[in-house]
Design an enzyme around this catalytic site. Structure first.
Site, PDB file in Angstrom:
ATOM      1  N   TYR A   1      32.900  -5.017 -43.781  1.00 14.14           N
ATOM      2  CA  TYR A   1      32.588  -4.071 -42.759  1.00 14.14           C
ATOM      3  C   TYR A   1      33.649  -3.451 -41.993  1.00 14.14           C
ATOM      4  CZ  TYR A   1      28.375  -6.957 -43.898  1.00 14.14           C
ATOM      5  OH  TYR A   1      27.530  -7.746 -44.559  1.00 14.14           O
TER       6      TYR A   1
ATOM      7  N   SER B   1      24.043 -11.195 -46.810  1.00 14.42           N
ATOM      8  CA  SER B   1      24.555 -10.028 -47.431  1.00 14.42           C
ATOM      9  C   SER B   1      25.275 -10.386 -48.658  1.00 14.42           C
ATOM     10  CB  SER B   1      25.282  -9.341 -46.470  1.00 14.42           C
ATOM     11  OG  SER B   1      24.795  -8.677 -45.365  1.00 14.42           O
TER      12      SER B   1
ATOM     13  N   LYS C   1      24.880  -8.691 -51.545  1.00 12.79           N
ATOM     14  CA  LYS C   1      24.880  -7.365 -52.068  1.00 12.79           C
ATOM     15  C   LYS C   1      25.753  -6.697 -53.009  1.00 12.79           C
ATOM     16  CE  LYS C   1      24.017  -6.141 -47.005  1.00 12.79           C
ATOM     17  NZ  LYS C   1      24.747  -5.759 -45.772  1.00 12.79           N
TER      18      LYS C   1
ATOM     19  N   TYR D   1      14.441  -6.263 -50.266  1.00  8.35           N
ATOM     20  CA  TYR D   1      15.854  -6.598 -49.862  1.00  8.35           C
ATOM     21  C   TYR D   1      15.838  -7.977 -49.174  1.00  8.35           C
ATOM     22  CZ  TYR D   1      19.721  -6.167 -46.672  1.00  8.35           C
ATOM     23  OH  TYR D   1      20.667  -6.343 -45.900  1.00  8.35           O
TER      24      TYR D   1
ATOM     25  N   VAL E   1      25.596 -13.453 -42.901  1.00  5.16           N
ATOM     26  CA  VAL E   1      25.141 -13.817 -41.800  1.00  5.16           C
ATOM     27  C   VAL E   1      24.782 -15.246 -41.642  1.00  5.16           C
ATOM     28  CG1 VAL E   1      24.926 -11.482 -40.692  1.00  5.16           C
ATOM     29  CG2 VAL E   1      22.974 -12.499 -41.579  1.00  5.16           C
TER      30      VAL E   1
HETATM   31  N1  GLN Z   1      19.652  -9.796 -44.285  1.00  7.10           N
HETATM   32  C1  GLN Z   1      20.702  -9.380 -43.217  1.00  7.10           C
HETATM   33  C2  GLN Z   1      20.399  -8.073 -42.859  1.00  7.10           C
HETATM   34  O1  GLN Z   1      19.969  -7.076 -43.327  1.00  7.10           O
HETATM   35  C3  GLN Z   1      21.938  -9.571 -43.968  1.00  7.10           C
HETATM   36  C4  GLN Z   1      22.978  -9.191 -43.232  1.00  7.10           C
HETATM   37  C5  GLN Z   1      24.356  -9.443 -43.474  1.00  7.10           C
HETATM   38  O2  GLN Z   1      24.408 -10.989 -44.198  1.00  7.10           O
HETATM   39  N2  GLN Z   1      25.499  -9.027 -42.983  1.00  7.10           N
HETATM   40  O3  GLN Z   1      20.266  -7.912 -41.634  1.00  7.10           O
END
Ligand code: GLN
Length: 456
Positions: free
Chosen positions: A243, A64, A67, A191, A261
């Site tokens: 988040y 993420s 993003k 993605y 993550v």
């Molecule tokens: N690729 C992961 C997902 O979409 C990324 C989530 C994250 O890093 N919080 O679930």
């Protein structure tokens, strides 16, 4: 002397090392194979110095943390309006993978939760680009932020795609609302590839430093995105980057941040530095446990909370004095530091409150390292008003911090590069007034005599 910063980072890592709470993400099976004990931290300054300790060259997937960068690329490629029409900027207070969209519009609430982040890559590049070219655009953009070509970890990518039921559900909802107009499966595939880009803590430090540096990679010198885009991205990181832990983060750490993550965590402190940590065990929000602890420590030890900014304005007037000779006395207002609105107000006040008989005034910017737009305009207005009060105003500006100064109606400025030119004018010229100067009715271009040529 040995720098104190690497030693500080080593000490900070040692302090959090004992915390083995949390667990690596396992909803993407390949991530569960990560070494949970990896631990690293990087500070990257806006002028390109990198300090690191621990596992700073171990590769892991960006997840993420991609993003905010993909969001930056979308804003840069398409402009704000089309992106805001499809992805909001309101903190959701929900988990990153919540299957939620705004009730009325079907828009994802922000680009940091998956719903938004699945949408933003579709807004990069030109409309109608094929999926492979779109992914290439995003990976090249992430690479420009990092300052080296990045690549995808195919095993992690495949592993995530095999279990991407939730993200596919989100993409199908987005498609049903026409937020996405392309095939949901292809969009999720793109993605997930973006999330599987391999980085090190060192790369993440540079990517964060590029944001902290207003969009210019401090090492490559490449302008990746412009300053308005960075402001938007950092604002969204500050409010939505962590988040459902965003409020705690904003109050306790106070650094615009983004977690992933795989265990990465970045923070970008505008004008100062980029920070990155890597430690794979996650808390219930999906944020790295030891990464969060390190950031809490960095913020309090190093005073990095964005809301904690020491006043800089009181020091901008370094001196207000009379210089030169008895027959040629000059009022010198010597300025220093980085000047923004509050500093400029301090200058205006200093000049307004000083009653002085000297005709010649020198506003000396030699020790100023930055002026923002409003400071520039306020200093020019000071110059204009001093001219109207009968003064000859000189601007000592060796670094061209005010290029092509236009003091406006009735104002006149003589630009020099050295205070000595004002204190000891050439014998040929009228004292303190550079020859070659033109009347102010040509002020837009001509009234500003520049540098040596103009003297005598
Ligand atoms: N690729 C992961 C997902 O979409 C990324 C989530 C994250 O890093 N919080 O679930």
């Amino acid at each position: 002397m040995h720098s104190v910063i690497p030693d500080y980072l080593i000490e900070a890592l040692a302090d959090v090392a004992a915390d083995v709470s949390g667990a690596p993400a396992d909803y993407i099976p390949e991530l569960a194979t990560a070494d949970p004990d990896c631990l690293g931290a990087v500070f990257a300054t806006v002028d390109g110095t990198i300090y690191g300790a621990g596992d700073v060259d171990t590769e892991f997937t960006i997840q993420s943390i991609s993003k905010p960068f993909a969001y930056a690329l979308a804003l840069s490629d398409r402009g704000f309006r089309p992106v805001l029409a499809k992805v909001g900027v309101e903190p959701s207070g929900e988990a990153f993978n919540e299957i939620s969209l705004e009730h009325d519009t079907g828009r994802p609430r922000n680009p940091m939760i998956n719903a938004g982040a699945i949408t933003t890559p579709s807004l990069t590049g030109t409309p109608g680009l094929d999926p492979a070219a779109r992914v290439a655009r995003v990976i090249d953009g992430l690479s420009a932020f990092a300052g080296r070509q990045l690549s995808v970890d195919d095993a992690v990518c495949r592993s995530e795609m095999e279990h991407a039921y939730r993200n596919l559900a989100i993409a199908n909802m987005l498609r049903s609302h026409d937020i996405l107009t392309e095939d949901p499966h292809a969009v999720v595939d793109g993605y997930v590839r973006q999330c599987s880009v391999l980085v090190t803590a060192r790369d993440l430090g540079m990517m964060a430093a590029t944001l902290a540096n207003g969009g210019v990679n401090p090492l490559s010198g490449e302008r990746v995105v412009d300053e308005q885009v960075v402001r938007q991205v950092l604002s969204v990181m500050a409010t939505c980057g962590m988040y459902d832990a965003a409020g705690d983060w904003a109050t306790q750490v106070g650094i615009p941040a983004k977690s992933g993550v795989a265990g990465g965590l970045i923070g970008a402190l505008p004008g100062q530095l980029g920070i990155a940590t890597f430690s794979p065990r996650l808390d219930v929000h999906g944020n790295s446990v030891r990464g969060v602890a390190l950031f809490e420590r960095f913020s309090s030890d190093a005073g990095l909370h964005v809301m904690e900014v020491p006043p800089s304005a009181p020091s901008v007037v370094r001196s207000n004095r009379v210089d030169g000779t008895a027959s040629h006395s000059v009022r010198v207002i010597q300025l220093q530091g980085g000047i923004r609105f509050a500093g400029a107000e301090r200058i205006v006040r200093e000049v307004a409150e000083t009653v002085f008989p000297e005709t010649i005034v020198a506003l000396d910017l030699t020790m100023v390292y930055s002026l923002d737009d409003v400071a520039r305009r306020m200093i020019l207005e000071v110059a204009r008003r001093l001219t109207l009060d009968g003064h000859d105003v000189h601007l000592v500006d060796p670094e061209s911090l005010i290029p092509d100064p236009d003091p406006g109606e009735g104002g006149r400025i003589i630009v020099v590069t050295d205070l000595q030119e004002v204190l000891r004018p050439s014998p040929q010229g009228a004292p303190g007034v550079a020859s070659g100067e033109v009347p102010h009715d040509r002020a837009d271009v001509g009234s500003v005599a520049i540098g040596e040529e103009s003297v005598g």
